[in-house]
Design a protein around this motif. Structure first.
Motif, PDB file in Angstrom:
ATOM      1  N   ALA A 185       0.838  -1.206   0.000  1.00  9.41           N
ATOM      2  CA  ALA A 185       0.000   0.000   0.000  1.00  9.41           C
ATOM      3  C   ALA A 185       0.871   1.253   0.000  1.00  9.41           C
ATOM      4  O   ALA A 185       0.590   2.225  -0.711  1.00  9.41           O
ATOM      5  N   ALA A 186       1.930   1.228   0.800  1.00  6.95           N
ATOM      6  CA  ALA A 186       2.838   2.380   0.840  1.00  6.95           C
ATOM      7  C   ALA A 186       3.482   2.618  -0.521  1.00  6.95           C
ATOM      8  O   ALA A 186       3.616   3.761  -0.967  1.00  6.95           O
ATOM      9  N   ALA A 187       3.884   1.536  -1.185  1.00  7.40           N
ATOM     10  CA  ALA A 187       4.473   1.671  -2.516  1.00  7.40           C
ATOM     11  C   ALA A 187       3.457   2.239  -3.501  1.00  7.40           C
ATOM     12  O   ALA A 187       3.801   3.079  -4.347  1.00  7.40           O
ATOM     13  N   PHE A 188       2.211   1.794  -3.396  1.00  7.96           N
ATOM     14  CA  PHE A 188       1.141   2.322  -4.252  1.00  7.96           C
ATOM     15  C   PHE A 188       0.971   3.824  -4.036  1.00  7.96           C
ATOM     16  O   PHE A 188       0.864   4.602  -4.993  1.00  7.96           O
ATOM     17  N   LEU A 189       0.976   4.250  -2.782  1.00 11.00           N
ATOM     18  CA  LEU A 189       0.795   5.669  -2.473  1.00 11.00           C
ATOM     19  C   LEU A 189       1.979   6.496  -2.960  1.00 11.00           C
ATOM     20  O   LEU A 189       1.800   7.612  -3.464  1.00 11.00           O
ATOM     21  N   ARG A 190       3.185   5.960  -2.828  1.00 13.56           N
ATOM     22  CA  ARG A 190       4.363   6.699  -3.294  1.00 13.56           C
ATOM     23  C   ARG A 190       4.360   6.844  -4.815  1.00 13.56           C
ATOM     24  O   ARG A 190       4.770   7.875  -5.342  1.00 13.56           O
ATOM     25  N   ARG A 191       3.881   5.803  -5.504  1.00  8.71           N
ATOM     26  CA  ARG A 191       3.827   5.876  -6.968  1.00  8.71           C
ATOM     27  C   ARG A 191       2.810   6.906  -7.444  1.00  8.71           C
ATOM     28  O   ARG A 191       2.978   7.532  -8.489  1.00  8.71           O
ATOM     29  N   ASN A 198      -7.651   7.777  -3.894  1.00  9.53           N
ATOM     30  CA  ASN A 198      -8.865   7.080  -4.297  1.00  9.53           C
ATOM     31  C   ASN A 198      -8.845   5.700  -3.647  1.00  9.53           C
ATOM     32  O   ASN A 198      -8.121   4.807  -4.080  1.00  9.53           O
ATOM     33  N   TYR A 199      -9.632   5.539  -2.583  1.00  9.35           N
ATOM     34  CA  TYR A 199      -9.604   4.286  -1.829  1.00  9.35           C
ATOM     35  C   TYR A 199     -10.085   3.105  -2.673  1.00  9.35           C
ATOM     36  O   TYR A 199      -9.592   1.979  -2.527  1.00  9.35           O
ATOM     37  N   LYS A 200     -11.032   3.355  -3.561  1.00  9.75           N
ATOM     38  CA  LYS A 200     -11.522   2.276  -4.416  1.00  9.75           C
ATOM     39  C   LYS A 200     -10.418   1.789  -5.349  1.00  9.75           C
ATOM     40  O   LYS A 200     -10.214   0.586  -5.521  1.00  9.75           O
ATOM     41  N   TRP A 201      -9.691   2.730  -5.929  1.00 13.73           N
ATOM     42  CA  TRP A 201      -8.579   2.388  -6.828  1.00 13.73           C
ATOM     43  C   TRP A 201      -7.503   1.614  -6.062  1.00 13.73           C
ATOM     44  O   TRP A 201      -6.997   0.597  -6.533  1.00 13.73           O
ATOM     45  N   MET A 202      -7.168   2.087  -4.862  1.00 13.05           N
ATOM     46  CA  MET A 202      -6.169   1.403  -4.046  1.00 13.05           C
ATOM     47  C   MET A 202      -6.625  -0.005  -3.694  1.00 13.05           C
ATOM     48  O   MET A 202      -5.857  -0.974  -3.784  1.00 13.05           O
ATOM     49  N   SER A 203      -7.884  -0.132  -3.314  1.00 17.56           N
ATOM     50  CA  SER A 203      -8.430  -1.434  -2.950  1.00 17.56           C
ATOM     51  C   SER A 203      -8.407  -2.405  -4.120  1.00 17.56           C
ATOM     52  O   SER A 203      -8.030  -3.574  -3.982  1.00 17.56           O
ATOM     53  N   THR A 205      -6.439  -2.287  -6.724  1.00 20.55           N
ATOM     54  CA  THR A 205      -5.047  -2.577  -7.082  1.00 20.55           C
ATOM     55  C   THR A 205      -4.439  -3.607  -6.147  1.00 20.55           C
ATOM     56  O   THR A 205      -3.727  -4.523  -6.579  1.00 20.55           O
ATOM     57  N   LEU A 206      -4.717  -3.482  -4.852  1.00 22.32           N
ATOM     58  CA  LEU A 206      -4.108  -4.357  -3.846  1.00 22.32           C
ATOM     59  C   LEU A 206      -4.929  -5.615  -3.576  1.00 22.32           C
ATOM     60  O   LEU A 206      -4.458  -6.532  -2.906  1.00 22.32           O
ATOM     61  N   HIS A 207      -6.192  -5.631  -4.074  1.00 21.07           N
ATOM     62  CA  HIS A 207      -7.092  -6.778  -3.893  1.00 21.07           C
ATOM     63  C   HIS A 207      -7.454  -7.006  -2.422  1.00 21.07           C
ATOM     64  O   HIS A 207      -7.636  -8.152  -1.976  1.00 21.07           O
ATOM     65  N   PHE A 208      -7.535  -5.924  -1.679  1.00 19.48           N
ATOM     66  CA  PHE A 208      -7.997  -5.978  -0.299  1.00 19.48           C
ATOM     67  C   PHE A 208      -8.914  -4.790  -0.046  1.00 19.48           C
ATOM     68  O   PHE A 208      -8.744  -3.726  -0.657  1.00 19.48           O
ATOM     69  N   HIS A 209      -9.867  -4.983   0.864  1.00 16.51           N
ATOM     70  CA  HIS A 209     -10.780  -3.889   1.192  1.00 16.51           C
ATOM     71  C   HIS A 209      -9.997  -2.728   1.780  1.00 16.51           C
ATOM     72  O   HIS A 209      -9.031  -2.917   2.529  1.00 16.51           O
ATOM     73  N   ALA A 210     -10.408  -1.525   1.447  1.00 16.32           N
ATOM     74  CA  ALA A 210      -9.687  -0.328   1.877  1.00 16.32           C
ATOM     75  C   ALA A 210      -9.580  -0.240   3.397  1.00 16.32           C
ATOM     76  O   ALA A 210      -8.551   0.198   3.928  1.00 16.32           O
ATOM     77  N   ASN A 211     -10.626  -0.652   4.112  1.00 16.91           N
ATOM     78  CA  ASN A 211     -10.583  -0.601   5.580  1.00 16.91           C
ATOM     79  C   ASN A 211      -9.506  -1.528   6.128  1.00 16.91           C
ATOM     80  O   ASN A 211      -8.804  -1.188   7.098  1.00 16.91           O
ATOM     81  N   SER A 214      -6.115  -0.025   5.475  1.00 14.87           N
ATOM     82  CA  SER A 214      -5.877   1.047   6.433  1.00 14.87           C
ATOM     83  C   SER A 214      -5.436   0.492   7.784  1.00 14.87           C
ATOM     84  O   SER A 214      -4.506   1.009   8.414  1.00 14.87           O
ATOM     85  N   LEU A 215      -6.072  -0.588   8.233  1.00 15.09           N
ATOM     86  CA  LEU A 215      -5.692  -1.221   9.500  1.00 15.09           C
ATOM     87  C   LEU A 215      -4.267  -1.748   9.439  1.00 15.09           C
ATOM     88  O   LEU A 215      -3.499  -1.622  10.394  1.00 15.09           O
ATOM     89  N   CYS A 216      -3.891  -2.334   8.294  1.00 14.64           N
ATOM     90  CA  CYS A 216      -2.535  -2.872   8.138  1.00 14.64           C
ATOM     91  C   CYS A 216      -1.500  -1.758   8.191  1.00 14.64           C
ATOM     92  O   CYS A 216      -0.453  -1.893   8.840  1.00 14.64           O
ATOM     93  N   MET A 217      -1.775  -0.637   7.512  1.00 16.59           N
ATOM     94  CA  MET A 217      -0.831   0.472   7.518  1.00 16.59           C
ATOM     95  C   MET A 217      -0.722   1.106   8.902  1.00 16.59           C
ATOM     96  O   MET A 217       0.371   1.472   9.346  1.00 16.59           O
ATOM     97  N   LYS A 218      -1.835   1.207   9.582  1.00 17.80           N
ATOM     98  CA  LYS A 218      -1.819   1.787  10.924  1.00 17.80           C
ATOM     99  C   LYS A 218      -0.991   0.916  11.857  1.00 17.80           C
ATOM    100  O   LYS A 218      -0.209   1.418  12.677  1.00 17.80           O
ATOM    101  N   ARG A 219      -1.118  -0.389  11.713  1.00 18.81           N
ATOM    102  CA  ARG A 219      -0.382  -1.314  12.573  1.00 18.81           C
ATOM    103  C   ARG A 219       1.104  -1.338  12.233  1.00 18.81           C
ATOM    104  O   ARG A 219       1.952  -1.370  13.126  1.00 18.81           O
ATOM    105  N   ALA A 220       1.437  -1.290  10.958  1.00 18.43           N
ATOM    106  CA  ALA A 220       2.838  -1.402  10.537  1.00 18.43           C
ATOM    107  C   ALA A 220       3.591  -0.090  10.679  1.00 18.43           C
ATOM    108  O   ALA A 220       4.734  -0.069  11.148  1.00 18.43           O
TER     109      ALA A 220
END
Length: 285
Positions: A185-191, A198-203, A205-211, A214-220
């Protein structure tokens, strides 16, 4: 498995090769203060680190900790040849199957943030590309004979190639672990930092729900996607403010901020000063 947080990267210290006849065995040692990488090309070493047995046949390797005792458990049954490499790291490391704690990967608030990452080296395993590994080891030995600074620099580069190959051979943490998802997700945002988030686009692209992303990024990383993106945009703006003469308004547009006041607000909150004052700090004198 060993987990290393970088930078700094582990650094090469010394290497060698040895051969034992049938009946020979590795010496017993304790607390040598460096990692000891053993790569066997012929025969087999029978060892243990504390109570953990390590059988290292030809075409395999084992990585011994710097702070524990290791010993032979049985003499070699045939002529055995192996390379050994001593290395150490100034960064943090763990022997663990766990994933990095948020603080370990979170960058410091400096002018140009250092983005830390975790990589893994297995305790032992088979080499997938034996010839390449043996070639790098022979290069390390040849470079070791030359004490010039260029050769020492080259040694570190060759050593990193060897570590990279060992990591590629490792059984990594689960593909869908929260750290893996957060890093993607971080790489996607940097690109795409110049685009509107766009949370839908990110979701998609990564094949995971945006929520969940977000939880994974908050934890990491300790940041939501929006917080991470804002911080990254501010870092890009810092570089442009220092390295170019573009107007502050133009820099706000180029770094993805939707409006000039929003850019100034985000920049001031993160850096502690306005974009104009930040630029002038590096233009004085």
């Amino acid at each position: 498995m060993f987990q290393f947080i970088s930078p700094p990267l582990p650094h090469f210290i010394y290497c060698g090769e040895d051969a034992y006849p049938a009946g020979g065995q590795h010496s017993d040692r304790a607390g040598i203060g460096v990692f000891d990488l053993l790569i066997v090309t012929r025969g087999c070493l029978y060892m243990a680190e504390e109570s953990v047995p390590l059988e290292i046949p030809a075409g395999s390797f084992a990585l011994l900790r710097p702070d524990r005792a290791h010993r032979s458990t049985s003499p070699c049954r045939e002529e055995t040849h192996f390379f050994w490499v001593h290395f150490q790291t100034l960064g943090s490391w763990h022997e663990t199957e766990r994933e990095p704690a948020p603080a370990e990967l979170r960058p410091a608030d400096v002018l140009h943030e250092i983005h830390r990452f975790a990589f893994y080296l297995p305790r032992s395993g088979a080499l997938s590309s034996q010839d390449a590994a043996y070639d790098w080891l022979r290069q390390l030995l040849a470079l070791q004979a030359d004490t010039g600074s260029f050769s020492q620099w080259r040694q570190q580069l060759v050593f990193q190639e060897l570590l990279l190959r060992l990591q590629e051979d490792a059984t990594m943490p689960e593909r869908h672990s929260y750290v893996t998802i957060a890093e993607e997700a971080a790489a996607f945002l940097r690109r795409n930092y110049r685009e509107t988030l766009n949370y839908k686009w990110m979701s998609e692209t990564l094949h995971f729900h945006a929520n969940y992303v977000s939880l994974c990024m908050k934890r990491a990383f300790g940041y939501t996607p929006l917080q991470y993106l804002t911080r990254y945009r501010v870092e890009q703006a810092k570089r442009l403010l220092i390295d170019t003469n573009e107007s502050v308004g133009r820099i706000a547009e180029e770094t993805g901020f939707g409006s000039f006041p929003y850019f100034v607000r985000c920049f001031s909150k993160q850096v502690g000063t306005t974009p104009k004052s930040f630029r002038m700090r590096f233009r004085q004198g």
